[in-house]
Design a protein around this motif. Structure first.
Motif, PDB file in Angstrom:
ATOM      1  N   SER A 161     -54.843  62.605 -70.559  1.00  0.00           N
ATOM      2  CA  SER A 161     -54.198  61.696 -71.501  1.00  0.00           C
ATOM      3  C   SER A 161     -52.685  61.671 -71.324  1.00  0.00           C
ATOM      4  N   VAL A 162     -52.138  62.703 -70.664  1.00  0.00           N
ATOM      5  CA  VAL A 162     -50.697  62.764 -70.415  1.00  0.00           C
ATOM      6  C   VAL A 162     -50.360  62.229 -69.040  1.00  0.00           C
ATOM      7  N   TYR A 163     -51.115  62.660 -68.015  1.00  0.00           N
ATOM      8  CA  TYR A 163     -50.676  62.308 -66.659  1.00  0.00           C
ATOM      9  C   TYR A 163     -50.871  60.838 -66.343  1.00  0.00           C
ATOM     10  N   LYS A 164     -51.720  60.125 -67.119  1.00  0.00           N
ATOM     11  CA  LYS A 164     -51.823  58.685 -66.861  1.00  0.00           C
ATOM     12  C   LYS A 164     -50.485  57.998 -67.119  1.00  0.00           C
ATOM     13  N   HIS A 165     -49.749  58.490 -68.127  1.00  0.00           N
ATOM     14  CA  HIS A 165     -48.462  57.876 -68.432  1.00  0.00           C
ATOM     15  C   HIS A 165     -47.389  58.304 -67.430  1.00  0.00           C
ATOM     16  N   VAL A 166     -47.530  59.520 -66.885  1.00  0.00           N
ATOM     17  CA  VAL A 166     -46.605  59.963 -65.844  1.00  0.00           C
ATOM     18  C   VAL A 166     -46.742  59.069 -64.617  1.00  0.00           C
ATOM     19  N   VAL A 167     -47.971  58.855 -64.196  1.00  0.00           N
ATOM     20  CA  VAL A 167     -48.216  58.056 -62.997  1.00  0.00           C
ATOM     21  C   VAL A 167     -47.894  56.582 -63.242  1.00  0.00           C
ATOM     22  N   LEU A 168     -48.375  56.021 -64.368  1.00  0.00           N
ATOM     23  CA  LEU A 168     -48.164  54.603 -64.634  1.00  0.00           C
ATOM     24  C   LEU A 168     -46.684  54.289 -64.877  1.00  0.00           C
ATOM     25  N   GLY A 169     -45.952  55.229 -65.456  1.00  0.00           N
ATOM     26  CA  GLY A 169     -44.513  55.021 -65.636  1.00  0.00           C
ATOM     27  C   GLY A 169     -43.787  54.926 -64.307  1.00  0.00           C
ATOM     28  N   LEU A 170     -44.148  55.813 -63.374  1.00  0.00           N
ATOM     29  CA  LEU A 170     -43.539  55.761 -62.043  1.00  0.00           C
ATOM     30  C   LEU A 170     -43.959  54.509 -61.285  1.00  0.00           C
ATOM     31  N   LEU A 171     -45.210  54.107 -61.462  1.00  0.00           N
ATOM     32  CA  LEU A 171     -45.668  52.868 -60.825  1.00  0.00           C
ATOM     33  C   LEU A 171     -44.879  51.661 -61.339  1.00  0.00           C
ATOM     34  N   PHE A 172     -44.537  51.688 -62.622  1.00  0.00           N
ATOM     35  CA  PHE A 172     -43.742  50.605 -63.193  1.00  0.00           C
ATOM     36  C   PHE A 172     -42.377  50.531 -62.501  1.00  0.00           C
ATOM     37  N   VAL A 173     -41.725  51.692 -62.336  1.00  0.00           N
ATOM     38  CA  VAL A 173     -40.423  51.724 -61.661  1.00  0.00           C
ATOM     39  C   VAL A 173     -40.562  51.234 -60.222  1.00  0.00           C
ATOM     40  N   LYS A 174     -41.626  51.671 -59.546  1.00  0.00           N
ATOM     41  CA  LYS A 174     -41.843  51.252 -58.157  1.00  0.00           C
ATOM     42  C   LYS A 174     -42.048  49.742 -58.077  1.00  0.00           C
ATOM     43  N   TYR A 175     -42.813  49.194 -59.013  1.00  0.00           N
ATOM     44  CA  TYR A 175     -43.097  47.767 -58.994  1.00  0.00           C
ATOM     45  C   TYR A 175     -41.835  46.939 -59.224  1.00  0.00           C
ATOM     46  N   VAL A 176     -41.083  47.277 -60.295  1.00  0.00           N
ATOM     47  CA  VAL A 176     -39.895  46.467 -60.587  1.00  0.00           C
ATOM     48  C   VAL A 176     -38.853  46.615 -59.483  1.00  0.00           C
ATOM     49  N   SER A 177     -38.790  47.807 -58.857  1.00  0.00           N
ATOM     50  CA  SER A 177     -37.858  48.005 -57.737  1.00  0.00           C
ATOM     51  C   SER A 177     -38.266  47.172 -56.529  1.00  0.00           C
ATOM     52  N   ASP A 178     -39.565  47.165 -56.230  1.00  0.00           N
ATOM     53  CA  ASP A 178     -40.040  46.364 -55.095  1.00  0.00           C
ATOM     54  C   ASP A 178     -39.800  44.880 -55.331  1.00  0.00           C
ATOM     55  N   SER A 179     -40.052  44.421 -56.565  1.00  0.00           N
ATOM     56  CA  SER A 179     -39.821  43.011 -56.895  1.00  0.00           C
ATOM     57  C   SER A 179     -38.335  42.675 -56.756  1.00  0.00           C
ATOM     58  N   PHE A 180     -37.497  43.606 -57.195  1.00  0.00           N
ATOM     59  CA  PHE A 180     -36.047  43.428 -57.074  1.00  0.00           C
ATOM     60  C   PHE A 180     -35.645  43.371 -55.601  1.00  0.00           C
ATOM     61  N   ASP A 181     -36.189  44.287 -54.793  1.00  0.00           N
ATOM     62  CA  ASP A 181     -35.851  44.321 -53.360  1.00  0.00           C
ATOM     63  C   ASP A 181     -36.310  43.056 -52.645  1.00  0.00           C
ATOM     64  N   ASN A 182     -37.485  42.530 -53.042  1.00  0.00           N
ATOM     65  CA  ASN A 182     -37.982  41.294 -52.427  1.00  0.00           C
ATOM     66  C   ASN A 182     -37.058  40.117 -52.735  1.00  0.00           C
ATOM     67  N   ARG A 183     -36.602  40.045 -53.990  1.00  0.00           N
ATOM     68  CA  ARG A 183     -35.668  38.983 -54.362  1.00  0.00           C
ATOM     69  C   ARG A 183     -34.331  39.173 -53.648  1.00  0.00           C
ATOM     70  N   CYS A 184     -33.931  40.435 -53.483  1.00  0.00           N
ATOM     71  CA  CYS A 184     -32.689  40.758 -52.791  1.00  0.00           C
ATOM     72  C   CYS A 184     -32.727  40.245 -51.346  1.00  0.00           C
ATOM     73  N   GLN A 185     -33.854  40.476 -50.666  1.00  0.00           N
ATOM     74  CA  GLN A 185     -33.997  40.002 -49.295  1.00  0.00           C
ATOM     75  C   GLN A 185     -34.020  38.472 -49.241  1.00  0.00           C
ATOM     76  N   GLU A 186     -34.662  37.872 -50.222  1.00  0.00           N
ATOM     77  CA  GLU A 186     -34.709  36.409 -50.304  1.00  0.00           C
ATOM     78  C   GLU A 186     -33.297  35.841 -50.461  1.00  0.00           C
TER      79      GLU A 186
END
Length: 552
Positions: free
Chosen positions: A30-55
């Motif tokens: 019940s705890v580690y799901k939020h640890v993993v999903l929180g990091l996935l959120f950072v990874k996702y928004v960073s990747d989306s930002f990097d894709n727009r940056c390259q564009e």
């Protein structure tokens, strides 16, 4: 989905679960799901930002684009490159494309490159202006990254789970998790990054529900069941509400349904409520990353005692509330206006959820909710009287019996109730007053592994297609063993029990041409012969055992 896309997602699943399992020895599910999903959120928004940056880089270098930066306008290449770097830090370039603005401290590369620093090391960060950030621990670095994202994106205020520094996590494990997540691509030739993240969330929630046991079932609903309810209600336009929203699965599927049918997601307003704080956060993150406007109330709260949307009258309501919830009514008045059709019993909240949803339903609204099968027939402590009142007031539109083993963490058989406040002719629907459609879907679906059953796309289409044909009057026919349209009079003769099996009957078997009397005589003789053979075999076994010195 194409085979290539399916293989990509399956490979992603394996990599993801490997990453999550790195934390298993030290954290509860019940705890580690939020640890993993929180990091996935950072990874996702960073990747989306990097894709727009390259564009943007490509646009700055394209003479035919409005954003073109002409190198000839600068005194040197260094000045030109410095201008591009400055331009890439302008927030409006990202927000105009509905891409998260990610401050430098929160970018994945900063996390990945600095996670192994010695505490006390200083990092130079550019966030509007250059300043120094002192590294204390990888957990604190993640918390500060989430805090920076939240400050720069007001929609996320109070949503992100900033607790990495407080958790007792082996720092080496956390660094290893960051490295593993770094390999997860939120890009694909044909899949959108939001769809990839949606798949990731769905997969994780299913796996976490297995790990958590019954608690997980309070927020996780199989995608196929969510899709079925959405397909049947067709929420193209209006207010959509889920009073037990969990991670927001119904809203995500509603978005996909509207887009699939050429509609505009802006035509749908999203309202939800959730009691668990971390699940409430997860649902909000789920909406934000998709650019969806939502109202989940001021805070996580108990739906029965602290209704966050008291004046809402929704056009569509969809929910999978906790089954057979006990002691739900502490602090709830016996004369609460929601109990229009009867006071639900303290020992079971099924009809409390149902009536809460009806209370919030607009005059022409429709709703669908999952409940345990007992709700269709139970007469315990006023439940039968409430069900009778619902039928007599012509609120019940359709009952769907589901097959077993659909849910990750409960074997309780379930059904779907569909109710509406208006069965009159309107919007292409015929007048269905005084009728209820019964669908027995217990024989549909397939076993996707040894434990879980799931619906195929054609199963969903068969059920929803039957419902829509019945609503419109175009092409509907009763089908023995599957569906039947029953009158309220017929339902009253069954004491207002709403179990579909009572109405649809058994499927007709193909006539093999053998008269019933002859078939019965043949099968009786065959059975007698088998009994005789069995007795002879038993006698032989006893003789053999006696020969070996054993008594029977």
């Amino acid at each position: 989905m194409a085979n290539k896309e399916q293989k990509f997602l399956e490979a992603l699943d394996k990599k993801l679960w490997t990453a999550a399992n790195k934390l298993l020895p030290s954290l509860d599910a019940s705890v580690y799901k939020h640890v993993v999903l929180g990091l996935l959120f950072v990874k996702y928004v960073s990747d989306s930002f990097d894709n727009r940056c390259q564009e943007l880089k490509d646009q700055f270098n394209n003479p035919e684009h409005d954003y073109f930066l002409n190198p000839e306008d600068y005194d040197s290449d260094e000045e030109y490159q410095a201008e591009i770097v400055d331009e890439l830090e302008i927030r409006d370039y990202y927000t105009e494309k509905n891409v998260f603005w990610v401050p430098q401290l929160a970018r994945w590369q900063i996390l990945r490159d600095n996670a192994t620093l010695t505490p006390g090391t200083e990092i130079e960060i550019k966030n509007g202006k250059t300043h120094t950030y002192t590294f204390r621990s990888v957990g604190r670095l993640i918390d500060d990254a989430l805090d920076a994202i939240e400050k720069d994106n007001p929609k996320l205020k109070g949503i992100l789970n900033k607790q990495y520094a407080r958790l007792q996590i082996d720092q080496a494990k956390l660094i290893e998790l960051i490295n593993l997540l770094s390999e997860i691509p939120f890009s694909h030739d044909t899949l959108q990054s939001k769809d990839i993240l949606g798949h990731v969330y769905e997969y994780f929630l299913g796996q976490f529900a297995l790990a958590e046991g019954k608690k997980g079932g309070q927020f996780y609903t199989p995608k196929s069941i969510v899709s079925l309810i959405v397909e049947m209600l067709q929420p193209f336009q209006g207010r959509v509400y889920d009073p037990a929203m969990g991670s927001g699965g119904f809203f995500v599927q509603s978005e996909q349904f509207v887009k699939k049918h050429g509609g505009r997601i802006g035509n749908v307003s999203i309202y939800g409520q959730e009691y668990n704080y971390t699940t409430w956060q997860l649902a909000a993150m789920n909406m934000v990353i998709r650019g969806l406007d939502f109202n989940f109330g001021k805070e996580p709260a108990n739906t029965f005692t602290n209704d966050q949307h008291p004046d809402l009258r929704a056009d569509f309501i969809m929910a999978n509330p906790p089954f057979n919830m006990k002691e739900w009514d502490t602090g709830v008045s016996d004369d609460d206006p929601r109990w229009q059709y009867g006071r639900p019993p303290t020992g079971n909240a099924n009809f409390a959820w149902l009536q809460h949803m009806l209370y919030h339903l607009a005059p022409n609204g429709s709703m669908g909710l999952l409940l345990a099968n007992g709700s269709m027939s139970s007469n315990t402590k006023n439940e039968g009287a409430i069900r009778k009142a619902l039928v007599e007031n012509d609120l019940v539109e359709c009952m769907v019996a589901l097959p077993g083993q659909l849910f990750t963490n409960t074997q309780i058989p379930a059904c779907i109730w569909f109710l509406t406040r208006n069965k009159k002719e309107r919007n292409g629907f015929r007048d269905r007053s005084g009728e209820v459609l019964f669908i027995d879907a217990r024989n549909l679906g397939y076993m996707k592994d040894r434990v879980l059953r799931d619906f195929k796309r054609e199963d969903i289409e068969k059920i929803s297609g039957t419902f829509h044909a019945w609503q419109t009057g175009e092409g509907y026919e009763d089908e023995a063993g599957f569906c039947m349209s029953a009158t309220l009079e017929k339902i009253s003769k069954h004491d207002f029990v709403l179990t579909p099996g009572r109405y649809v009957g058994a499927a007709e078997e193909e006539d093999d041409g053998e008269p019933f009397g002859e078939k019965m005589a043949r099968l009786t003789t065959q059975l007698s012969e088998q009994f005789g053979a069995n007795a002879q075999l038993e006698k032989q076994i006893k003789q053999n055992l006696a020969g070996l010195g054993y008594e029977c």
